[in-house]
Design a protein around this motif. Structure first.
Motif, PDB file in Angstrom:
ATOM      1  N   GLU A  62     -13.231   8.036   7.212  1.00  0.00           N
ATOM      2  CA  GLU A  62     -12.200   7.846   6.181  1.00  0.00           C
ATOM      3  C   GLU A  62     -12.153   6.377   5.786  1.00  0.00           C
ATOM      4  O   GLU A  62     -12.137   5.508   6.652  1.00  0.00           O
ATOM      5  CB  GLU A  62     -10.814   8.250   6.718  1.00  0.00           C
ATOM      6  N   MET A  74      -9.506   0.526  -4.454  1.00  0.00           N
ATOM      7  CA  MET A  74     -10.397   0.197  -3.350  1.00  0.00           C
ATOM      8  C   MET A  74     -10.924  -1.204  -3.648  1.00  0.00           C
ATOM      9  O   MET A  74     -11.527  -1.430  -4.699  1.00  0.00           O
ATOM     10  CB  MET A  74     -11.543   1.214  -3.303  1.00  0.00           C
ATOM     11  N   LEU A  75     -10.659  -2.138  -2.717  1.00  0.00           N
ATOM     12  CA  LEU A  75     -11.010  -3.543  -2.955  1.00  0.00           C
ATOM     13  C   LEU A  75     -12.105  -3.994  -2.013  1.00  0.00           C
ATOM     14  O   LEU A  75     -12.221  -3.488  -0.896  1.00  0.00           O
ATOM     15  CB  LEU A  75      -9.762  -4.421  -2.755  1.00  0.00           C
ATOM     16  N   ASP A  85     -14.555  -3.496   5.775  1.00  0.00           N
ATOM     17  CA  ASP A  85     -14.651  -3.172   4.353  1.00  0.00           C
ATOM     18  C   ASP A  85     -15.335  -1.813   4.181  1.00  0.00           C
ATOM     19  O   ASP A  85     -16.500  -1.655   4.524  1.00  0.00           O
ATOM     20  CB  ASP A  85     -15.460  -4.268   3.651  1.00  0.00           C
ATOM     21  N   GLY A  86     -14.598  -0.890   3.639  1.00  0.00           N
ATOM     22  CA  GLY A  86     -15.095   0.475   3.462  1.00  0.00           C
ATOM     23  C   GLY A  86     -16.341   0.585   2.602  1.00  0.00           C
ATOM     24  O   GLY A  86     -17.091   1.558   2.720  1.00  0.00           O
ATOM     25  N   GLN A 117       0.842  -1.195   0.000  1.00  0.00           N
ATOM     26  CA  GLN A 117       0.000   0.000   0.000  1.00  0.00           C
ATOM     27  C   GLN A 117       0.876   1.243   0.000  1.00  0.00           C
ATOM     28  O   GLN A 117       2.092   1.146   0.027  1.00  0.00           O
ATOM     29  CB  GLN A 117      -0.945  -0.031   1.195  1.00  0.00           C
ATOM     30  N   THR A 118       0.255   2.407  -0.014  1.00  0.00           N
ATOM     31  CA  THR A 118       1.037   3.641  -0.083  1.00  0.00           C
ATOM     32  C   THR A 118       0.546   4.665   0.921  1.00  0.00           C
ATOM     33  O   THR A 118      -0.603   4.628   1.348  1.00  0.00           O
ATOM     34  CB  THR A 118       0.934   4.293  -1.491  1.00  0.00           C
ATOM     35  N   GLU A 121      -9.817   0.280   7.722  1.00  0.00           N
ATOM     36  CA  GLU A 121      -8.791  -0.358   6.887  1.00  0.00           C
ATOM     37  C   GLU A 121      -9.199  -1.812   6.658  1.00  0.00           C
ATOM     38  O   GLU A 121      -9.627  -2.497   7.580  1.00  0.00           O
ATOM     39  CB  GLU A 121      -7.420  -0.275   7.588  1.00  0.00           C
ATOM     40  N   ARG A 122      -9.052  -2.280   5.403  1.00  0.00           N
ATOM     41  CA  ARG A 122      -9.471  -3.655   5.098  1.00  0.00           C
ATOM     42  C   ARG A 122      -8.349  -4.680   5.308  1.00  0.00           C
ATOM     43  O   ARG A 122      -8.594  -5.877   5.249  1.00  0.00           O
ATOM     44  CB  ARG A 122      -9.991  -3.756   3.652  1.00  0.00           C
ATOM     45  N   GLY A 181      -9.798   3.619   4.153  1.00  0.00           N
ATOM     46  CA  GLY A 181      -8.402   3.347   3.785  1.00  0.00           C
ATOM     47  C   GLY A 181      -7.429   4.011   4.731  1.00  0.00           C
ATOM     48  O   GLY A 181      -6.762   4.995   4.386  1.00  0.00           O
ATOM     49  N   THR A 182      -7.317   3.470   5.952  1.00  0.00           N
ATOM     50  CA  THR A 182      -6.445   4.081   6.974  1.00  0.00           C
ATOM     51  C   THR A 182      -4.988   4.118   6.542  1.00  0.00           C
ATOM     52  O   THR A 182      -4.299   5.109   6.768  1.00  0.00           O
ATOM     53  CB  THR A 182      -6.519   3.287   8.305  1.00  0.00           C
ATOM     54  N   SER A 217      -1.364   4.299   6.433  1.00  0.00           N
ATOM     55  CA  SER A 217      -0.369   4.708   7.431  1.00  0.00           C
ATOM     56  C   SER A 217      -0.989   5.525   8.565  1.00  0.00           C
ATOM     57  O   SER A 217      -0.324   5.825   9.549  1.00  0.00           O
ATOM     58  CB  SER A 217       0.694   5.575   6.755  1.00  0.00           C
ATOM     59  N   THR A 233      -9.830   7.143   0.320  1.00  0.00           N
ATOM     60  CA  THR A 233      -8.428   7.379  -0.066  1.00  0.00           C
ATOM     61  C   THR A 233      -7.870   6.227  -0.912  1.00  0.00           C
ATOM     62  O   THR A 233      -6.674   6.008  -0.962  1.00  0.00           O
ATOM     63  CB  THR A 233      -7.526   7.641   1.164  1.00  0.00           C
ATOM     64  N   GLN A 243      -3.305  10.521   6.801  1.00  0.00           N
ATOM     65  CA  GLN A 243      -4.480  11.328   6.455  1.00  0.00           C
ATOM     66  C   GLN A 243      -5.457  11.439   7.642  1.00  0.00           C
ATOM     67  O   GLN A 243      -6.015  12.507   7.886  1.00  0.00           O
ATOM     68  CB  GLN A 243      -5.178  10.695   5.230  1.00  0.00           C
ATOM     69  N   LEU A 251      -2.178  -4.003   8.364  1.00  0.00           N
ATOM     70  CA  LEU A 251      -2.032  -2.543   8.488  1.00  0.00           C
ATOM     71  C   LEU A 251      -2.796  -2.046   9.708  1.00  0.00           C
ATOM     72  O   LEU A 251      -2.313  -1.187  10.456  1.00  0.00           O
ATOM     73  CB  LEU A 251      -2.541  -1.841   7.229  1.00  0.00           C
TER      74      LEU A 251
HETATM   75  N1  SAH Z   1      -5.110   7.294   3.833  1.00  0.00           N
HETATM   76  C1  SAH Z   1      -3.905   6.504   3.670  1.00  0.00           C
HETATM   77  C2  SAH Z   1      -3.700   6.102   2.220  1.00  0.00           C
HETATM   78  C3  SAH Z   1      -3.525   4.641   2.136  1.00  0.00           C
HETATM   79  S1  SAH Z   1      -3.593   3.900   0.541  1.00  0.00           S
HETATM   80  C4  SAH Z   1      -2.692   7.213   4.251  1.00  0.00           C
HETATM   81  O1  SAH Z   1      -2.793   8.365   4.628  1.00  0.00           O
HETATM   82  O2  SAH Z   1      -1.640   6.591   4.372  1.00  0.00           O
HETATM   83  C5  SAH Z   1      -5.230   3.241   0.546  1.00  0.00           C
HETATM   84  C6  SAH Z   1      -5.596   2.283   1.660  1.00  0.00           C
HETATM   85  O3  SAH Z   1      -6.948   1.857   1.441  1.00  0.00           O
HETATM   86  C7  SAH Z   1      -4.776   0.986   1.721  1.00  0.00           C
HETATM   87  O4  SAH Z   1      -4.247   0.833   3.003  1.00  0.00           O
HETATM   88  C8  SAH Z   1      -5.796  -0.109   1.389  1.00  0.00           C
HETATM   89  O5  SAH Z   1      -5.539  -1.342   2.061  1.00  0.00           O
HETATM   90  C9  SAH Z   1      -7.089   0.527   1.851  1.00  0.00           C
HETATM   91  N2  SAH Z   1      -8.307   0.000   1.249  1.00  0.00           N
HETATM   92  C10 SAH Z   1      -8.531  -0.399  -0.024  1.00  0.00           C
HETATM   93  N3  SAH Z   1      -9.807  -0.813  -0.182  1.00  0.00           N
HETATM   94  C11 SAH Z   1     -10.419  -0.668   1.025  1.00  0.00           C
HETATM   95  C12 SAH Z   1     -11.742  -0.946   1.518  1.00  0.00           C
HETATM   96  N4  SAH Z   1     -12.691  -1.483   0.747  1.00  0.00           N
HETATM   97  N5  SAH Z   1     -11.994  -0.677   2.818  1.00  0.00           N
HETATM   98  C13 SAH Z   1     -11.051  -0.150   3.638  1.00  0.00           C
HETATM   99  N6  SAH Z   1      -9.786   0.112   3.240  1.00  0.00           N
HETATM  100  C14 SAH Z   1      -9.471  -0.149   1.946  1.00  0.00           C
END
Ligand code: SAH
Length: 217
Positions: free
Chosen positions: A89, A212-213, A139-140, A64-65, A112-113, A91-92, A94, A156, A97, A117
């Motif tokens: 939010e 986003m998965l 799951d977001g 991830q990033t 976060e999924r 996609g937690t 790191s 995100t 954000q 992480l």
């Molecule tokens: N907001 C983060 C960006 C992380 S990248 C930051 O500031 O670092 C995007 C993140 O979204 C990844 O960690 C990925 O695992 C998560 N993600 C992808 N699909 C998701 C979903 N359906 N539900 C929750 N998190 C998800």
């Protein structure tokens, strides 16, 4: 254990980064100040310390990033956070954000999924500075029905479509910012929910996010 130090050198580099983001068109001083208050190098591997204040995304665990600082500023600005806004939010990652949102005064819920992480974040010492942020493993696409409705929602990761359950979980007049995927490029979108449950869409610049998965991992 890792020692977290925010030296004058780090602060100087951070100031330069924030100035460059302002030059790229971010005008909300509260957002810029929030980013000035958060040592981004804490969120990265120590090996990346010397480049932590370049305006680019970096790899974190699990492929991830951590988003590019300009992108974080851009999304946060579009949300137009008011103090005490309840913000979800997706996609937690790191948690960078999430902490920027907390710094601008939001009451943050983040999902976060990826279990790894999510667990890594629990051990992150700097997190103690923001005891109000609520972290969830899930799951977001499902959002957080128990805690809904939200004033603002921020996605995100690259959304393949506008998640209907997230629209449901927005308050009337609430806003959602998301990068909507269209053949590999994402258009930043802002959704504003109407009182009758319908919504307005605004389209902004192109960005590049990890996908986003569905489901948890
Ligand atoms: N907001 C983060 C960006 C992380 S990248 C930051 O500031 O670092 C995007 C993140 O979204 C990844 O960690 C990925 O695992 C998560 N993600 C992808 N699909 C998701 C979903 N359906 N539900 C929750 N998190 C998800």
């Amino acid at each position: 254990m890792r020692k977290f130090e925010d030296t004058y050198r780090h602060k100087g580099l951070r100031k330069k980064l924030i100035d460059s983001i302002r030059d790229k068109g971010i005008t909300n001083e509260r957002v810029l100040e929030a980013m000035m208050n958060i040592p981004r190098h804490f969120f990265l591997d120590t090996a990346l310390d010397h480049i932590a204040y370049e305006d680019r995304a970096f790899p974190i665990q699990e492929g991830q990033t951590i988003s590019q600082p300009y992108t974080v500023a851009y999304q946060t600005q579009l949300l137009e956070i008011e103090p005490y806004d309840k913000v979800l939010e997706i996609g937690t990652g790191s948690a960078y954000q999430a902490m920027v949102l907390a710094e601008v005064g939001a009451n943050v819920f983040t999902i976060e999924r990826q279990k790894k992480l999510f667990d890594l974040n629990k051990e992150f010492i700097f997190r103690k500075k923001y005891p109000g942020i609520k972290f969830f493993y899930g799951d977001g696409f499902e959002g957080l029905p128990t805690f809904a409705p939200f004033d603002k929602i921020l996605i995100t990761a690259a959304a393949p479509f506008i998640p209907p359950k997230l629209i449901e979980q927005l308050k009337p007049n609430g806003r959602m910012v998301l990068p909507l995927d269209n053949e590999g490029v994402q258009k930043m979108m802002r959704i504003t929910k109407n009182h009758d449950g319908s919504y307005e869409e605004e389209t902004f610049s192109n960005f590049s996010f990890v996908p986003m998965l569905k489901g948890r991992n």
